[in-house]
Design a protein around this motif. Structure first.
Motif, PDB file in Angstrom:
ATOM      1  N   PRO A 152       0.753  -1.194  -0.127  1.00  0.00           N
ATOM      2  CA  PRO A 152      -0.054  -0.028   0.072  1.00  0.00           C
ATOM      3  C   PRO A 152       0.923   1.139  -0.001  1.00  0.00           C
ATOM      4  O   PRO A 152       0.355   2.251  -0.503  1.00  0.00           O
ATOM      5  CB  PRO A 152      -0.874  -0.162   1.312  1.00  0.00           C
ATOM      6  N   VAL A 153       2.024   1.386   0.583  1.00  0.00           N
ATOM      7  CA  VAL A 153       3.048   2.379   0.737  1.00  0.00           C
ATOM      8  C   VAL A 153       3.490   2.906  -0.755  1.00  0.00           C
ATOM      9  O   VAL A 153       3.509   3.865  -1.236  1.00  0.00           O
ATOM     10  CB  VAL A 153       4.204   2.201   1.607  1.00  0.00           C
ATOM     11  N   ILE A 154       3.889   1.600  -1.526  1.00  0.00           N
ATOM     12  CA  ILE A 154       4.294   1.844  -2.953  1.00  0.00           C
ATOM     13  C   ILE A 154       3.239   2.192  -3.629  1.00  0.00           C
ATOM     14  O   ILE A 154       3.332   3.074  -4.744  1.00  0.00           O
ATOM     15  CB  ILE A 154       4.955   0.554  -3.337  1.00  0.00           C
ATOM     16  N   ALA A 155       1.905   1.623  -3.525  1.00  0.00           N
ATOM     17  CA  ALA A 155       0.709   2.301  -4.212  1.00  0.00           C
ATOM     18  C   ALA A 155       0.633   3.698  -4.183  1.00  0.00           C
ATOM     19  O   ALA A 155       0.374   4.456  -5.112  1.00  0.00           O
ATOM     20  CB  ALA A 155      -0.317   1.348  -4.015  1.00  0.00           C
ATOM     21  N   GLY A 156       0.721   4.036  -2.997  1.00  0.00           N
ATOM     22  CA  GLY A 156       0.378   5.700  -2.470  1.00  0.00           C
ATOM     23  C   GLY A 156       1.548   6.367  -3.125  1.00  0.00           C
ATOM     24  O   GLY A 156       0.998   7.516  -3.943  1.00  0.00           O
ATOM     25  N   LEU A 157       2.787   5.969  -3.458  1.00  0.00           N
ATOM     26  CA  LEU A 157       3.911   6.659  -3.797  1.00  0.00           C
ATOM     27  C   LEU A 157       3.552   6.780  -5.323  1.00  0.00           C
ATOM     28  O   LEU A 157       3.750   7.889  -6.022  1.00  0.00           O
ATOM     29  CB  LEU A 157       4.955   6.409  -3.703  1.00  0.00           C
ATOM     30  N   LEU A 158       3.114   5.472  -6.149  1.00  0.00           N
ATOM     31  CA  LEU A 158       2.798   5.821  -7.568  1.00  0.00           C
ATOM     32  C   LEU A 158       1.665   6.375  -7.784  1.00  0.00           C
ATOM     33  O   LEU A 158       1.663   7.161  -8.666  1.00  0.00           O
ATOM     34  CB  LEU A 158       2.711   4.350  -8.050  1.00  0.00           C
ATOM     35  N   VAL A 171      -2.922   1.309 -10.776  1.00  0.00           N
ATOM     36  CA  VAL A 171      -1.908   1.777  -9.697  1.00  0.00           C
ATOM     37  C   VAL A 171      -1.331   0.416  -8.846  1.00  0.00           C
ATOM     38  O   VAL A 171      -0.207   0.264  -8.561  1.00  0.00           O
ATOM     39  CB  VAL A 171      -2.498   2.961  -8.870  1.00  0.00           C
ATOM     40  N   GLN A 172      -2.491  -0.192  -8.417  1.00  0.00           N
ATOM     41  CA  GLN A 172      -2.297  -1.265  -7.584  1.00  0.00           C
ATOM     42  C   GLN A 172      -1.424  -2.420  -8.346  1.00  0.00           C
ATOM     43  O   GLN A 172      -0.392  -3.073  -7.804  1.00  0.00           O
ATOM     44  CB  GLN A 172      -3.426  -1.962  -6.964  1.00  0.00           C
ATOM     45  N   VAL A 173      -1.692  -2.648  -9.593  1.00  0.00           N
ATOM     46  CA  VAL A 173      -0.963  -3.473 -10.336  1.00  0.00           C
ATOM     47  C   VAL A 173       0.671  -3.121 -10.482  1.00  0.00           C
ATOM     48  O   VAL A 173       1.156  -4.013 -10.344  1.00  0.00           O
ATOM     49  CB  VAL A 173      -1.700  -4.002 -11.441  1.00  0.00           C
ATOM     50  N   HIS A 174       0.541  -1.715 -10.796  1.00  0.00           N
ATOM     51  CA  HIS A 174       1.873  -1.386 -10.966  1.00  0.00           C
ATOM     52  C   HIS A 174       2.741  -1.462  -9.818  1.00  0.00           C
ATOM     53  O   HIS A 174       3.946  -1.846  -9.679  1.00  0.00           O
ATOM     54  CB  HIS A 174       1.927   0.169 -11.425  1.00  0.00           C
ATOM     55  N   ALA A 175       2.185  -1.167  -8.739  1.00  0.00           N
ATOM     56  CA  ALA A 175       2.947  -1.314  -7.409  1.00  0.00           C
ATOM     57  C   ALA A 175       3.230  -2.747  -7.146  1.00  0.00           C
ATOM     58  O   ALA A 175       4.452  -3.144  -6.484  1.00  0.00           O
ATOM     59  CB  ALA A 175       2.008  -0.788  -6.298  1.00  0.00           C
ATOM     60  N   ALA A 176       2.357  -3.618  -7.358  1.00  0.00           N
ATOM     61  CA  ALA A 176       2.610  -5.077  -7.256  1.00  0.00           C
ATOM     62  C   ALA A 176       3.826  -5.373  -7.980  1.00  0.00           C
ATOM     63  O   ALA A 176       4.680  -6.308  -7.752  1.00  0.00           O
ATOM     64  CB  ALA A 176       1.421  -6.075  -7.449  1.00  0.00           C
ATOM     65  N   ILE A 177       3.914  -4.818  -9.322  1.00  0.00           N
ATOM     66  CA  ILE A 177       5.130  -5.198 -10.085  1.00  0.00           C
ATOM     67  C   ILE A 177       6.162  -4.833  -9.513  1.00  0.00           C
ATOM     68  O   ILE A 177       7.267  -5.415  -9.639  1.00  0.00           O
ATOM     69  CB  ILE A 177       4.603  -4.763 -11.496  1.00  0.00           C
ATOM     70  N   ARG A 206      18.506  -3.855 -12.498  1.00  0.00           N
ATOM     71  CA  ARG A 206      18.141  -4.779 -13.665  1.00  0.00           C
ATOM     72  C   ARG A 206      16.777  -5.286 -13.484  1.00  0.00           C
ATOM     73  O   ARG A 206      15.781  -5.265 -14.610  1.00  0.00           O
ATOM     74  CB  ARG A 206      19.319  -5.760 -13.626  1.00  0.00           C
ATOM     75  N   ALA A 207      16.684  -5.532 -12.243  1.00  0.00           N
ATOM     76  CA  ALA A 207      15.084  -6.217 -12.011  1.00  0.00           C
ATOM     77  C   ALA A 207      13.918  -5.092 -12.177  1.00  0.00           C
ATOM     78  O   ALA A 207      13.077  -5.497 -12.934  1.00  0.00           O
ATOM     79  CB  ALA A 207      14.951  -6.702 -10.427  1.00  0.00           C
ATOM     80  N   LEU A 208      14.288  -4.043 -11.959  1.00  0.00           N
ATOM     81  CA  LEU A 208      13.146  -2.862 -12.048  1.00  0.00           C
ATOM     82  C   LEU A 208      13.015  -2.678 -13.480  1.00  0.00           C
ATOM     83  O   LEU A 208      11.963  -2.300 -13.770  1.00  0.00           O
ATOM     84  CB  LEU A 208      13.707  -1.708 -11.059  1.00  0.00           C
ATOM     85  N   ARG A 209      14.119  -2.491 -14.176  1.00  0.00           N
ATOM     86  CA  ARG A 209      14.149  -2.108 -15.558  1.00  0.00           C
ATOM     87  C   ARG A 209      13.248  -3.243 -16.251  1.00  0.00           C
ATOM     88  O   ARG A 209      12.464  -2.735 -17.031  1.00  0.00           O
ATOM     89  CB  ARG A 209      15.564  -2.293 -16.130  1.00  0.00           C
ATOM     90  N   LEU A 210      13.551  -4.365 -15.756  1.00  0.00           N
ATOM     91  CA  LEU A 210      12.799  -5.533 -16.621  1.00  0.00           C
ATOM     92  C   LEU A 210      11.146  -5.270 -16.000  1.00  0.00           C
ATOM     93  O   LEU A 210      10.359  -5.363 -17.022  1.00  0.00           O
ATOM     94  CB  LEU A 210      13.253  -7.005 -16.223  1.00  0.00           C
ATOM     95  N   ALA A 211      11.018  -4.695 -14.870  1.00  0.00           N
ATOM     96  CA  ALA A 211       9.666  -4.785 -14.452  1.00  0.00           C
ATOM     97  C   ALA A 211       8.791  -3.472 -14.989  1.00  0.00           C
ATOM     98  O   ALA A 211       7.535  -3.831 -15.283  1.00  0.00           O
ATOM     99  CB  ALA A 211       9.646  -4.736 -12.977  1.00  0.00           C
ATOM    100  N   GLN A 213       9.314  -1.771 -17.843  1.00  0.00           N
ATOM    101  CA  GLN A 213       9.132  -1.445 -19.278  1.00  0.00           C
ATOM    102  C   GLN A 213       7.722  -1.636 -19.666  1.00  0.00           C
ATOM    103  O   GLN A 213       6.994  -2.096 -19.486  1.00  0.00           O
ATOM    104  CB  GLN A 213       9.788  -2.764 -20.074  1.00  0.00           C
ATOM    105  N   GLY A 214       7.465  -0.386 -20.128  1.00  0.00           N
ATOM    106  CA  GLY A 214       6.164   0.036 -20.716  1.00  0.00           C
ATOM    107  C   GLY A 214       5.363   0.650 -19.542  1.00  0.00           C
ATOM    108  O   GLY A 214       4.133   1.092 -20.029  1.00  0.00           O
ATOM    109  N   LEU A 215       5.815   0.903 -18.386  1.00  0.00           N
ATOM    110  CA  LEU A 215       4.966   1.414 -17.485  1.00  0.00           C
ATOM    111  C   LEU A 215       5.149   3.254 -17.307  1.00  0.00           C
ATOM    112  O   LEU A 215       6.094   3.252 -17.677  1.00  0.00           O
ATOM    113  CB  LEU A 215       5.311   0.972 -15.940  1.00  0.00           C
ATOM    114  N   PRO A 216       4.331   3.881 -17.195  1.00  0.00           N
ATOM    115  CA  PRO A 216       4.387   5.091 -16.997  1.00  0.00           C
ATOM    116  C   PRO A 216       5.043   5.828 -15.841  1.00  0.00           C
ATOM    117  O   PRO A 216       4.654   6.956 -15.452  1.00  0.00           O
ATOM    118  CB  PRO A 216       2.993   5.666 -17.128  1.00  0.00           C
ATOM    119  N   TYR A 217       6.264   5.119 -15.638  1.00  0.00           N
ATOM    120  CA  TYR A 217       7.178   5.891 -14.219  1.00  0.00           C
ATOM    121  C   TYR A 217       8.291   5.754 -14.742  1.00  0.00           C
ATOM    122  O   TYR A 217       8.807   5.162 -15.347  1.00  0.00           O
ATOM    123  CB  TYR A 217       6.847   4.747 -13.123  1.00  0.00           C
TER     124      TYR A 217
END
Length: 217
Positions: A152-158, A171-177, A206-211, A213-217
């Protein structure tokens, strides 16, 4: 100048640093946090040397120099004793995102932190714990719960970044990713790269780059 004690480093670090800021935490809270980390480190050491099943709460309490009654006042079961090591790193990762500038993409911002003096080498106790959690279901449950609590904290930041709401589906899906990328990156580093790489930061990036890709962040 007042200073406040803060976590430093990334997901796998539990070191602290001082920085300018408001009044420090109350002494009682700082002592409580320090005791929790001492208990967590003792638990990991015993779990590694004796095995999780063979280690009791009494063993952990004795290693720290406290009574069993005191130990159980702070933690409900022996496996939960390790949680402070895990939440310290997650707190550091979330704190870094709190200062994420609006005009910089997520991975670029995290890359800019690689050379920051506050970044620390991974805590060996955390690496040992992640290796143990790979095969012990109770320790893995603690690790997964720590990440679930951070979601939930990450979701709030996104949400703040995207202009959406924390409970919006995207937002919740992106936070989960993002959360899963941090978790899997940390696990993979502990299992496969910690012996040859002094810091986990490139691995996590590297893990975040893979995750993302294609997200608006």
């Amino acid at each position: 100048m007042n200073v406040t004690t803060a976590r430093r480093g990334g997901l796998l670090s539990t070191e602290r640093r001082t920085q300018p800021g408001p009044d420090p935490l109350p002494l009682s809270q700082r002592r409580r946090e320090a005791l929790h980390l001492d208990i967590a480190r003792a638990a990991v050491t015993l779990f590694t040397s004796r095995g999780v099943t063979a280690t009791t709460g009494e063993h952990i309490a004795q290693a720290v120099g406290i009574s069993s009654r005191t130990l159980w006042r702070h933690f409900p079961r022996k496996e939960s004793c390790v949680r402070p090591l895990l939440t310290a790193g997650l707190d550091a990762a979330v704190a870094a995102l709190e200062h994420w500038p609006a005009n910089i993409r997520l991975v670029a911002y995290l890359e800019s932190l690689q050379e920051h003096p506050a970044l620390a080498t991974p805590d060996p106790a955390v690496l040992d714990l992640l290796r143990l959690a790979r095969t012990d279901p109770d320790l893995r449950a603690v690790w997964l719960q720590a990440h679930d609590d951070a979601l939930p904290v990450i979701a709030g930041l996104l949400a703040r970044r995207s202009g959406g709401r924390p409970d919006d589906l995207d937002v919740q899906v992106h936070a989960a990713i993002v959360n899963s990328a941090l978790r899997v990156g940390a696990e993979n580093f502990a299992l496969h790269s910690a012996s040859t790489c002094p810091t986990a930061t490139p691995h996590l990036l590297r893990a975040l780059r893979l995750a993302v890709q294609g997200l608006p962040y």
